[in-house]
Design a protein around this motif. Structure first.
Motif, mmCIF file in Angstrom:
data_model
loop_
_atom_site.group_PDB
_atom_site.id
_atom_site.type_symbol
_atom_site.label_atom_id
_atom_site.label_comp_id
_atom_site.label_asym_id
_atom_site.label_seq_id
_atom_site.Cartn_x
_atom_site.Cartn_y
_atom_site.Cartn_z
ATOM 1 N N ASN A 1 -5.810 -6.390 0.982
ATOM 2 C CA ASN A 1 -5.784 -4.969 0.856
ATOM 3 C C ASN A 1 -6.720 -4.768 -0.121
ATOM 4 O O ASN A 1 -7.454 -5.208 -0.379
ATOM 5 C CB ASN A 1 -4.272 -4.475 0.555
ATOM 6 C CG ASN A 1 -3.994 -5.025 -0.918
ATOM 7 O OD1 ASN A 1 -4.796 -5.485 -1.735
ATOM 8 N ND2 ASN A 1 -2.896 -4.799 -1.180
ATOM 9 N N GLU B 1 -2.840 5.908 1.262
ATOM 10 C CA GLU B 1 -4.106 5.431 1.106
ATOM 11 C C GLU B 1 -4.954 4.852 2.484
ATOM 12 O O GLU B 1 -5.866 4.382 2.548
ATOM 13 C CB GLU B 1 -3.996 3.884 0.273
ATOM 14 C CG GLU B 1 -3.526 4.289 -1.555
ATOM 15 C CD GLU B 1 -3.179 3.021 -2.190
ATOM 16 O OE1 GLU B 1 -4.060 2.792 -2.852
ATOM 17 O OE2 GLU B 1 -1.811 2.642 -1.881
ATOM 18 N N MET C 1 0.703 -1.258 0.007
ATOM 19 C CA MET C 1 -0.026 0.073 -0.178
ATOM 20 C C MET C 1 1.009 1.364 -0.043
ATOM 21 O O MET C 1 2.062 1.191 0.502
ATOM 22 C CB MET C 1 -0.812 -0.103 1.116
ATOM 23 C CG MET C 1 -1.718 -1.113 1.360
ATOM 24 S SD MET C 1 -3.112 -1.051 0.201
ATOM 25 C CE MET C 1 -4.195 0.008 1.095
#
Length: 457
Positions: free
Chosen positions: A87, A48, A44
Motif C-alpha cells: 500500500n 486515500e 487504508m
C-alpha cells in the motif's frame, strides 16, 4: 406506487457490510467504489483510494501485476489469483482476487475485483515457524519457593512421565506457557517439536485450516499445507486460551484427540498423528462450561492432568526471589549494576495485588531500572508512577476513602469459598463425597476446588 427509499444507497450499504473486499475502477483505472472491508484489508482510508488511479496508490513489483488493471485492459476474467503488493505506506498486503471487466453496450466501462484477505494467515504461519524453532524453558527456570509453587511444580514434573493431556489453569501472566514448555522438555518428547498457538489470536475462519492443514483447492487460494497438528507430530502442541475456540471447532478438536487422526481441510485422506496436547485457560473451566465457552466432553479429554498456577497475590513470599531474578536479567540487558531494592520500594511490591501477576512485576522492575542512572538500589522514586501514586499517602486519601485493606470482590469471594469448603470438609471427616453432597455440588466439582485452593483431602 413509487418506493420511498433509495435502492442505490441500499445496495451500497450491503456492499460495505459483506465480508469480502470489493474494488471497482473506471476505464481510466481510477477507483469509483472501494468498500469498507477492502479498506480494512489494505490498511487504508477509503478517501486515500477513491477517485485516484490504482497504480498511484498501490505498488506491484517483480512479476506481480494488478489483476484489476489486467482485467480492465484484456477484457478477461482473471479467476482466483493470489496477489502480494504494497500500500502507499509500504505495508505488504496478500489477497486472493478474482477480477472481471464490466461491459455496457459491448464496451468495457469498468473492472471489479472481489478479494479475500490472507495476509493474516500468511503472517501467522511465518510467526509460528519462527517462534517454534527452539524451546527455551525447563523446570529449573521456574522461580518460586512458596508452598503453592513447589506443589504445582512437583505435580508438573510427574506429568512428564506420560503423554496424557494436560490442562493448565491460571490468570494472565502467571507463567502457563513456561510450565507447558517445561513439561515438554522434561518428557520423552523433548527432542520432538514444541508448537504453541494462542487460540484467541486467530479468527475462526482461519483457525481450522491452521490447526488441521489445508488441501489445494479446498477454498479460494488454498494450497497443500500441514497444520499445527502435523507440525507437532512426535512432540507437543500447546493450545493457549482453548476456551476461545468456537463450539463447532472444539467438537472437531475432540474428534482429533480421540481418534489421533487428522484430515486436512478439503481433503479425504486421514493422517495419523502422535501429538501430546497441552491446553491453557485463564478462567475456571466449570464456569466456562456453564457459560458454553467450553464443551464438557472436551474438558474431560483435556483435563487428564490439571495444574492450577497460583496468582502472585497468593504467593507474595516469592516476590523477593522474583525481584532479584528480574534485576539480574535487566542488569545484563541494560549493562547496569543494580544489586538491591530499598525497603520502601519492596513494601509497595508486597502491598500491590498484581492483577498482571509475574509479568506485571517484571515490567515494573524493567520500568524502574529504566529510570535509574548510576544507582545500585531501586528506590521508591524509581518505581513507575502508577505504583508510587497508588500507595503514596496522598494517593490513598484520593482512592474513594476505602480502607487500605479492602480487597477486590473476586479475591474476597475466593477466600470465603475456600474457608467454607474447609469448614464443610472438617465437619464431614474430610470425606469428599459427603462434603460434596452437603455443599450441593458434584464430587468432581469439589475435587476441582480442592486442587484450586490446595486444600487437604
Amino acid at each position: 406506487m413509487k418506493a420511498n427509499f433509495d435502492m442505490e444507497k441500499i445496495y451500497e450499504k450491503i456492499l460495505h457490510e459483506v465480508d469480502v473486499g470489493i474494488h471497482i475502477v473506471n476505464q481510466k483505472g481510477e477507483t469509483i467504489f472501494y468498500n469498507q472491508k477492502m479498506a480494512e484489508m489494505e490498511s487504508m482510508d477509503r478517501e486515500e483510494v477513491l477517485h485516484k488511479n490504482i497504480l498511484d496508490v498501490f505498488t506491484f513489483s517483480g512479476t506481480q501485476h494488478s489483476t484489476l488493471v489486467r482485467s480492465l485492459k484484456t477484457g478477461k476474467r482473471t479467476g482466483q489469483k493470489k496477489q502480494t503488493y504494497l500500500n502507499n505506506r509500504g505495508k505488504e498486503i496478500t489477497t486472493i482476487n478474482e477480477s472481471f471487466p464490466i461491459r455496457q453496450n459491448g464496451k468495457i466501462v469498468a473492472a471489479a475485483e472481489i478479494a479475500k484477505d490472507v495476509t493474516q494467515l500468511e503472517r501467522v504461519i511465518k510467526e509460528n515457524v519462527f517462534r517454534n524453532r527452539t524451546v527455551k524453558y525447563t523446570f529449573d527456570q521456574i522461580i518460586g519457593e512458596s508452598c503453592s509453587m513447589k506443589t504445582v511444580i512437583e505435580e508438573a514434573k510427574r506429568a512428564t512421565r506420560t503423554s496424557s493431556s494436560v490442562l493448565i489453569i491460571g490468570e494472565t501472566g502467571t507463567g502457563k506457557e513456561l510450565f507447558a514448555e517445561s513439561i515438554h522438555n522434561g518428557s520423552v518428547r523433548a527432542n520432538g517439536p514444541f508448537i504453541s498457538q494462542n487460540c484467541a489470536a486467530i479468527p475462526e475462519d482461519l483457525m481450522e485450516g491452521l490447526l488441521f492443514g489445508t488441501r489445494k483447492g479446498a477454498f479460494t487460494g488454498a494450497v497443500d499445507r500441514p497444520g499445527l497438528f502435523e507440525q507437532a507430530d512426535g512432540g507437543t502442541l500447546l493450545l493457549d486460551e482453548i476456551n476461545s475456540l468456537s463450539y463447532s471447532l472444539q467438537a472437531k478438536l475432540l474428534r482429533v484427540i480421540q481418534e489421533k487422526k487428522i484430515r486436512r481441510l478439503g481433503d479425504t485422506k486421514e493422517r495419523n498423528i502422535d501429538v501430546r496436547i497441552i491446553t491453557t485457560m485463564n478462567e475456571d473451566p466449570l464456569e466456562a462450561i456453564q457459560h458454553r465457552r467450553l464443551r464438557q466432553d472436551l474438558y474431560y479429554r483435556l483435563s487428564v492432568v490439571t495444574l492450577w498456577i497460583p496468582p502472585l497475590r497468593e504467593r507474595k513470599e516469592d516476590i523477593p526471589l522474583l525481584t532479584r531474578h528480574f534485576i539480574a536479567k535487566y542488569n545484563k540487558a541494560f549493562q547496569m549494576n543494580v544489586n538491591s531494592i530499598s525497603p520502601e520500594a519492596q513494601a509497595i511490591l508486597f502491598e500491590h495485588p498484581w492483577p498482571g501477576n509475574v509479568r506485571e512485576l517484571e515490567h515494573a522492575i524493567e520500568g524502574a531500572m529504566n529510570m535509574m542512572m548510576d544507582e545500585e538500589e531501586i528506590g521508591l522514586e524509581n518505581l513507575p508512577v502508577p505504583y508510587r501514586k497508588m500507595y503514596s499517602p496522598k494517593g490513598k486519601s484520593e482512592k474513594f476513602n476505602f480502607p487500605a485493606e479492602r480487597k477486590p470482590l473476586k479475591e474476597k469471594l475466593a477466600e470465603m469459598e475456600k474457608a467454607y469448603i474447609e469448614e464443610v470438609l472438617a465437619e464431614n471427616g474430610y470425606n469428599v463425597t459427603r462434603a460434596a453432597q452437603t455443599l450441593g455440588i458434584s464430587r468432581q466439582s469439589l475435587q476441582y476446588r480442592l486442587k484450586k485452593f490446595a486444600l487437604k483431602r
